[in-house]
Design a protein around this motif. Structure first.
Motif, PDB file in Angstrom:
ATOM      1  N   SER A   6     -87.364  -8.757 -73.804  1.00 44.18           N
ATOM      2  CA  SER A   6     -86.367  -8.600 -74.651  1.00 44.18           C
ATOM      3  C   SER A   6     -87.001  -8.071 -75.755  1.00 44.18           C
ATOM      4  O   SER A   6     -86.709  -7.235 -76.408  1.00 44.18           O
ATOM      5  N   VAL A   7     -88.069  -8.913 -76.233  1.00 42.20           N
ATOM      6  CA  VAL A   7     -88.750  -8.646 -77.671  1.00 42.20           C
ATOM      7  C   VAL A   7     -89.465  -7.460 -77.528  1.00 42.20           C
ATOM      8  O   VAL A   7     -88.950  -6.405 -78.607  1.00 42.20           O
ATOM      9  N   GLN A  35     -86.642  -4.485 -77.964  1.00 38.08           N
ATOM     10  CA  GLN A  35     -86.176  -4.475 -79.405  1.00 38.08           C
ATOM     11  C   GLN A  35     -87.175  -4.085 -80.253  1.00 38.08           C
ATOM     12  O   GLN A  35     -86.918  -3.150 -81.157  1.00 38.08           O
ATOM     13  N   ILE A  66     -89.110 -13.113 -85.292  1.00 34.86           N
ATOM     14  CA  ILE A  66     -88.716 -13.334 -83.788  1.00 34.86           C
ATOM     15  C   ILE A  66     -88.211 -14.732 -83.583  1.00 34.86           C
ATOM     16  O   ILE A  66     -88.986 -15.742 -83.826  1.00 34.86           O
ATOM     17  N   PRO A  77     -83.407 -13.199 -77.703  1.00 30.59           N
ATOM     18  CA  PRO A  77     -83.906 -13.269 -78.743  1.00 30.59           C
ATOM     19  C   PRO A  77     -83.556 -12.184 -79.973  1.00 30.59           C
ATOM     20  O   PRO A  77     -82.902 -11.253 -79.633  1.00 30.59           O
ATOM     21  N   VAL A 128     -84.876  -9.887 -83.120  1.00 35.24           N
ATOM     22  CA  VAL A 128     -86.008  -9.479 -83.772  1.00 35.24           C
ATOM     23  C   VAL A 128     -85.501  -8.718 -84.835  1.00 35.24           C
ATOM     24  O   VAL A 128     -84.511  -7.696 -84.817  1.00 35.24           O
TER      25      VAL A 128
END
Length: 183
Positions: free
Chosen positions: A82-83, A86, A109, A154, A156
């Motif tokens: 997911s990071v 993003q 983050i 998460p 960012v």
């Protein structure tokens, strides 16, 4: 990798260039500026500060990133993925900002690590939920909802704009043409 703004003094430029050469900023274009994570096993916060981040080599940088994204001994692959998505979206946005430069900005983050992902495995083997074609997902656009694989999304954020340059910032503008190729 450039870490100073257009109006930095010569002393500041030399200082930042030295930090770049002596850190992963010069080798990877990125440096760990610190983090904090809670360890359930020791019931303490584990901290890495910016001074430690400057000293790490590429291998230690990778180890620290892995530690940051590990909860209960399990690498949180869905959080990492997911990071990545993003950051890719943020990069696309910034590349469309002609003549803007984000020198020495940071990524913040944040994710909740209270429970490990059910689909992740400490053996490092991929599970069905982890088998997402992320290149295809990125191509399908920023408005698409995240797949079910993301149990803990998460956050960012781009932060620290002290050295950002853009048209109209000052009367002594240094105008940069095109997108930021250093991103």
């Amino acid at each position: 990798t450039r870490m100073y703004g257009d109006f930095a003094t010569e002393t500041k430029r030399k200082s930042q260039d030295k930090k770049t050469k002596q850190s992963t900023s010069g080798k990877l274009g990125v440096r760990l500026c610190g983090y904090q994570r809670y360890s359930n096993s020791t019931r303490t916060f584990q901290r890495v500060d910016k001074y430690e981040g400057r000293k790490v080599d590429v291998e230690k940088f990778q180890e620290l990133l892995e530690a940051f994204f590990t909860v209960g001994g399990i690498l949180q692959k869905s959080v990492v993925n997911s990071v990545i998505l993003q950051v890719a979206k943020l990069r696309r946005i910034i590349l469309n900002l002609e003549r803007y430069r984000f020198y020495s900005s940071s990524l913040l983050i944040v994710f909740e690590g209270d429970q490990p992902d059910k689909g992740d495995s400490s053996s490092g083997e991929s599970t069905k939920d982890d088998d997402v074609d992320f290149d295809e997902y990125i191509k399908c656009g920023s408005e698409s909802p995240l797949p079910a694989v993301y149990r803990k999304t998460p956050v960012v954020k781009l932060i620290d704009f002290a050295n950002v340059t853009f048209p109209g910032l000052s009367e002594d503008d240094i105008v940069h043409e095109g997108p930021d190729s250093g991103l």
